[in-house]
Design a protein around this motif. Sequence first.
Motif, PDB file in Angstrom:
ATOM      1  N   UNK A  33       0.806  -1.232   0.000  1.00  0.00           N
ATOM      2  CA  UNK A  33       0.000   0.000   0.000  1.00  0.00           C
ATOM      3  C   UNK A  33       0.839   1.283   0.000  1.00  0.00           C
ATOM      4  N   UNK A  34       2.047   1.236  -0.568  1.00  0.00           N
ATOM      5  CA  UNK A  34       2.855   2.451  -0.642  1.00  0.00           C
ATOM      6  C   UNK A  34       4.255   2.217  -0.117  1.00  0.00           C
ATOM      7  N   UNK A  35       5.107   3.227  -0.272  1.00  0.00           N
ATOM      8  CA  UNK A  35       6.507   3.078   0.110  1.00  0.00           C
ATOM      9  C   UNK A  35       6.862   4.116   1.173  1.00  0.00           C
ATOM     10  N   UNK A  36       7.881   3.759   1.962  1.00  0.00           N
ATOM     11  CA  UNK A  36       8.210   4.581   3.120  1.00  0.00           C
ATOM     12  C   UNK A  36       9.072   5.783   2.811  1.00  0.00           C
ATOM     13  N   UNK A  67      14.499  -7.543  -0.741  1.00  0.00           N
ATOM     14  CA  UNK A  67      13.126  -7.990  -0.480  1.00  0.00           C
ATOM     15  C   UNK A  67      12.389  -8.251  -1.799  1.00  0.00           C
ATOM     16  N   UNK A  68      11.787  -9.427  -1.950  1.00  0.00           N
ATOM     17  CA  UNK A  68      11.065  -9.709  -3.192  1.00  0.00           C
ATOM     18  C   UNK A  68       9.751  -8.920  -3.262  1.00  0.00           C
ATOM     19  N   UNK A  69       9.368  -8.543  -4.464  1.00  0.00           N
ATOM     20  CA  UNK A  69       8.072  -7.892  -4.659  1.00  0.00           C
ATOM     21  C   UNK A  69       6.974  -8.874  -4.250  1.00  0.00           C
ATOM     22  N   UNK A  70       5.961  -8.343  -3.567  1.00  0.00           N
ATOM     23  CA  UNK A  70       4.889  -9.204  -3.058  1.00  0.00           C
ATOM     24  C   UNK A  70       3.537  -8.638  -3.477  1.00  0.00           C
ATOM     25  N   UNK A  71       2.557  -9.516  -3.522  1.00  0.00           N
ATOM     26  CA  UNK A  71       1.197  -9.114  -3.861  1.00  0.00           C
ATOM     27  C   UNK A  71       0.742  -8.020  -2.898  1.00  0.00           C
ATOM     28  N   UNK A  72       0.139  -6.970  -3.429  1.00  0.00           N
ATOM     29  CA  UNK A  72      -0.295  -5.859  -2.586  1.00  0.00           C
ATOM     30  C   UNK A  72       0.735  -4.736  -2.522  1.00  0.00           C
ATOM     31  N   UNK A  73       1.944  -4.990  -3.030  1.00  0.00           N
ATOM     32  CA  UNK A  73       2.970  -3.933  -3.066  1.00  0.00           C
ATOM     33  C   UNK A  73       2.611  -2.870  -4.102  1.00  0.00           C
ATOM     34  N   UNK A  74       2.962  -1.663  -3.781  1.00  0.00           N
ATOM     35  CA  UNK A  74       3.064  -0.631  -4.809  1.00  0.00           C
ATOM     36  C   UNK A  74       4.552  -0.445  -5.072  1.00  0.00           C
ATOM     37  N   UNK A  75       4.922  -0.590  -6.332  1.00  0.00           N
ATOM     38  CA  UNK A  75       6.321  -0.403  -6.762  1.00  0.00           C
ATOM     39  C   UNK A  75       6.429   0.953  -7.427  1.00  0.00           C
ATOM     40  N   UNK A  76       7.408   1.731  -7.022  1.00  0.00           N
ATOM     41  CA  UNK A  76       7.680   2.991  -7.698  1.00  0.00           C
ATOM     42  C   UNK A  76       9.112   2.964  -8.204  1.00  0.00           C
ATOM     43  N   UNK A 135       3.453   1.100 -10.028  1.00  0.00           N
ATOM     44  CA  UNK A 135       2.868  -0.159 -10.492  1.00  0.00           C
ATOM     45  C   UNK A 135       2.276  -0.863  -9.281  1.00  0.00           C
ATOM     46  N   UNK A 136       1.161  -1.551  -9.513  1.00  0.00           N
ATOM     47  CA  UNK A 136       0.541  -2.312  -8.431  1.00  0.00           C
ATOM     48  C   UNK A 136       0.793  -3.797  -8.668  1.00  0.00           C
ATOM     49  N   UNK A 137       1.355  -4.451  -7.662  1.00  0.00           N
ATOM     50  CA  UNK A 137       1.560  -5.901  -7.777  1.00  0.00           C
ATOM     51  C   UNK A 137       0.237  -6.545  -7.353  1.00  0.00           C
ATOM     52  N   UNK A 138      -0.499  -7.028  -8.327  1.00  0.00           N
ATOM     53  CA  UNK A 138      -1.881  -7.456  -8.068  1.00  0.00           C
ATOM     54  C   UNK A 138      -2.789  -6.232  -8.042  1.00  0.00           C
ATOM     55  N   UNK A 139      -3.985  -6.414  -7.550  1.00  0.00           N
ATOM     56  CA  UNK A 139      -4.953  -5.302  -7.525  1.00  0.00           C
ATOM     57  C   UNK A 139      -4.618  -4.340  -6.400  1.00  0.00           C
ATOM     58  N   UNK A 140      -4.707  -3.024  -6.656  1.00  0.00           N
ATOM     59  CA  UNK A 140      -4.454  -2.066  -5.573  1.00  0.00           C
ATOM     60  C   UNK A 140      -5.638  -2.038  -4.596  1.00  0.00           C
ATOM     61  N   UNK A 141      -5.346  -1.700  -3.357  1.00  0.00           N
ATOM     62  CA  UNK A 141      -6.414  -1.535  -2.370  1.00  0.00           C
ATOM     63  C   UNK A 141      -7.242  -0.297  -2.719  1.00  0.00           C
ATOM     64  N   UNK A 142      -8.407  -0.189  -2.131  1.00  0.00           N
ATOM     65  CA  UNK A 142      -9.265   0.978  -2.416  1.00  0.00           C
ATOM     66  C   UNK A 142      -8.597   2.253  -1.890  1.00  0.00           C
ATOM     67  N   UNK A 144      -0.550   7.538   2.100  1.00  0.00           N
ATOM     68  CA  UNK A 144      -1.585   6.503   2.010  1.00  0.00           C
ATOM     69  C   UNK A 144      -1.987   6.124   3.433  1.00  0.00           C
ATOM     70  N   UNK A 145      -0.984   5.956   4.262  1.00  0.00           N
ATOM     71  CA  UNK A 145      -1.190   5.745   5.701  1.00  0.00           C
ATOM     72  C   UNK A 145       0.046   6.305   6.391  1.00  0.00           C
ATOM     73  N   UNK A 146       0.119   6.238   7.716  1.00  0.00           N
ATOM     74  CA  UNK A 146       1.248   6.849   8.422  1.00  0.00           C
ATOM     75  C   UNK A 146       2.576   6.295   7.896  1.00  0.00           C
ATOM     76  N   UNK A 147       3.412   7.172   7.323  1.00  0.00           N
ATOM     77  CA  UNK A 147       4.721   6.743   6.864  1.00  0.00           C
ATOM     78  C   UNK A 147       4.728   6.035   5.513  1.00  0.00           C
ATOM     79  N   UNK A 148       3.583   5.909   4.867  1.00  0.00           N
ATOM     80  CA  UNK A 148       3.512   5.297   3.531  1.00  0.00           C
ATOM     81  C   UNK A 148       3.023   6.335   2.525  1.00  0.00           C
ATOM     82  N   UNK A 149       3.719   6.414   1.390  1.00  0.00           N
ATOM     83  CA  UNK A 149       3.419   7.459   0.422  1.00  0.00           C
ATOM     84  C   UNK A 149       3.170   6.904  -0.974  1.00  0.00           C
TER      85      UNK A 149
END
Lengths: 387, 387
Positions: free
Chosen positions: A222-225, A234-243, A261-268, A353-358
């Motif tokens: 759900x975003x990057x720090x 760290x391997x890319x995982x489902x639910x990751x946002x890759x920038x 890029x969204x690995x799998x479907x992005x969250x709402x 997106x959430x605390x510390x995630x952008x």
Amino acid sequence: MHEPAPLFSSEEYRGRVSRLQDGLKTAQMDGLLLTTPADIFYVTGFLTRFWESPARPWFVLIPATGDPVAIIPAIGAALMGQGWVKDIRTWDAPDPVDDGVSLLADAIFEAIPTNGALGVPMGLETHLRMPMADYRRIVDRIKPRRIMDATAIVQRVREIKSDAEIAKIKTTCAIADRVFARVPEFASCGRPLDQVFRDFQIALLQEGADWVSYVAGGAGQDGYGDVISPATARPLAKGDILMLDTGAVRDGYFCDFDRNYSIGAPSSTVQRVQDALYSATDLALETLRPGMTAADLYNTLTNALRSAGLTPGGGRFGHGLGITLTEWPSLTAKDTTPLREGMVLTLEPGAEVSAGKFLVHEENIVLRANGPELLSKRAPKDLPRIA
Amino acid sequence: MHEPAPLFSSEEYRGRVSRLQDGLKTAQMDGLLLTTPADIFYVTGFLTRFWESPARPWFVLIPATGDPVAIIPAIGAALMGQGWVKDIRTWDAPDPVDDGVSLLADAIFEAIPTNGALGVPMGLETHLRMPMADYRRIVDRIKPRRIMDATAIVQRVREIKSDAEIAKIKTTCAIADRVFARVPEFASCGRPLDQVFRDFQIALLQEGADWVSYVAGGAGQDGYGDVISPATARPLAKGDILMLDTGAVRDGYFCDFDRNYSIGAPSSTVQRVQDALYSATDLALETLRPGMTAADLYNTLTNALRSAGLTPGGGRFGHGLGITLTEWPSLTAKDTTPLREGMVLTLEPGAEVSAGKFLVHEENIVLRANGPELLSKRAPKDLPRIA
């Protein structure tokens, strides 16, 4: 045959120097000392990765009237000699006794009258690329000549790009565009991020970058720090946002934009931030006009995000672009630099997106009389998904 | 899980800082101000390509006693926070009103007594990576505290590499070794040099470089004219000598060595220069010992070439190596820096093949008590031939 083709005509360089000289005259300075790779490249066309070695200082002196003088280590004479600057003075650097100081002082004596002033860029976003002890020797040696701050002179000239420069930046942006389209080839779920960073650089070279001066990015649920850390394994995982973000270089000119890029479907939640960032950029593209300030543009982006209920974040919201990865002005609340026709800028809104995630978006534009023209291909409205 | 592994233990960094503090105490300085990527990486482990942006200054203050203080742009807080430095003070940079000046001044007030001295590296091969105007503000603000030249303190510590550092440099050298063995895959007769440069960088990334900060080289009939120009589109031709040189980076540590290739059979003149350069390097490898100076090593190489009837040329004959592409000392006639156990150096003799045409060899070594240990795999005695 196969002599290196000059990147620009001599007229282009003469125009640049002449505009700097107009600035010198207006500010009542009698010469300008340049020491950084970008400033020296700008006026001479001297382009080399040799700057990576911090061993030697390089100087270009522009008198208020007449041609520039290059005072450089002998190892650079052949390359400098291929360009339009004809007055090239060299020494065997590094020299622990006199590392170009006497040569530079002599050139200043010739160019600047005793009661005159030497301009040196010394303000925000500058530094002097020479030993401080040698600079102090120069200041003492050339007295009673004065030193004045020439930051504004250099910035007001360099920030307006010629058509030839804009074409160069556009070419570099197109290289990155092609690579961003290829990211799903190498950024699959399970692939370590540091390998993705390597593949990304490889693809940039394959698509025509001369070299890749900057790659950054991040990946996380759900975003990057943060956006300046090196990649981990760290391997890319489902639910990751890759920038991925790059400052690739072709002919000395940078692009600087990112893609998500969204690995799998992005969250709402991610989808909501994505939409708001996209709309904020759209609004800036529609409303930006010459005469607005950097702070105005920052406010446009920030207000759009706040109206969408988001917390803006992730650093400044854009900056100048050209022969360094970032140039002034900065899209912040405090930067009141007027935005003018011919400026090349990044639009770089970010939000939590959430605390510390952008999430951070970025586009490259040139400001025309009637508004921005995109130099990067507009990012897709929907986050591209990677399986 | 997959938290970034620190490059070195906290003990490694504490040892570095403690040695710098010993230097400060001996020189009667009360603190040390560091501003460059390499110096800051050295004491904190802060590794990022974000330095490519010239927009923001970064400061680390090392008091004569106690832990370092990082005074940095907020965008770097997350990354710096992953390391061992705990006192991290940030501001929103770039700030046109106060770009970290007050924060830095406050840290200096805390660390340095009124009658004390602040060390700043200001000698050969240094520069201050902050705006000159802000530096002058700091100097004024902290008076009557004095500024002293701390170049020697930093250089005497940084130039001796720990075993952990030597292992890092060796790893990077091995990446380049593997790539040099692969050059005949992509450097065939008829291939344009600029494409060879791109393929060379791609291969370095494939073999494990995190990024490629430096690539240079040249190609020409019976030698190359200079070694810092960007590649042109000229195709490799029979009779060319191709040289490729790289400063690739892994974990922040550089290699820096080159290799030469002959497109077809080399001429007897080239062969003679090749043999002499090879023998000169052999002689240096056999005779170099701690206690000799940089000038002594330069003389060893130069005299060997002169004895073989050649004209030495192509720049200095080597330099330090580590966290920048080149570090002090310089193998020149004027550099009397003592060579000590633990120094990592390049041996880089060059000679004229004909007027304006050169051949340059290069190896990377660490100086041990009983002589040099190669970090690069010794170049082949005979020029590798490419069909």
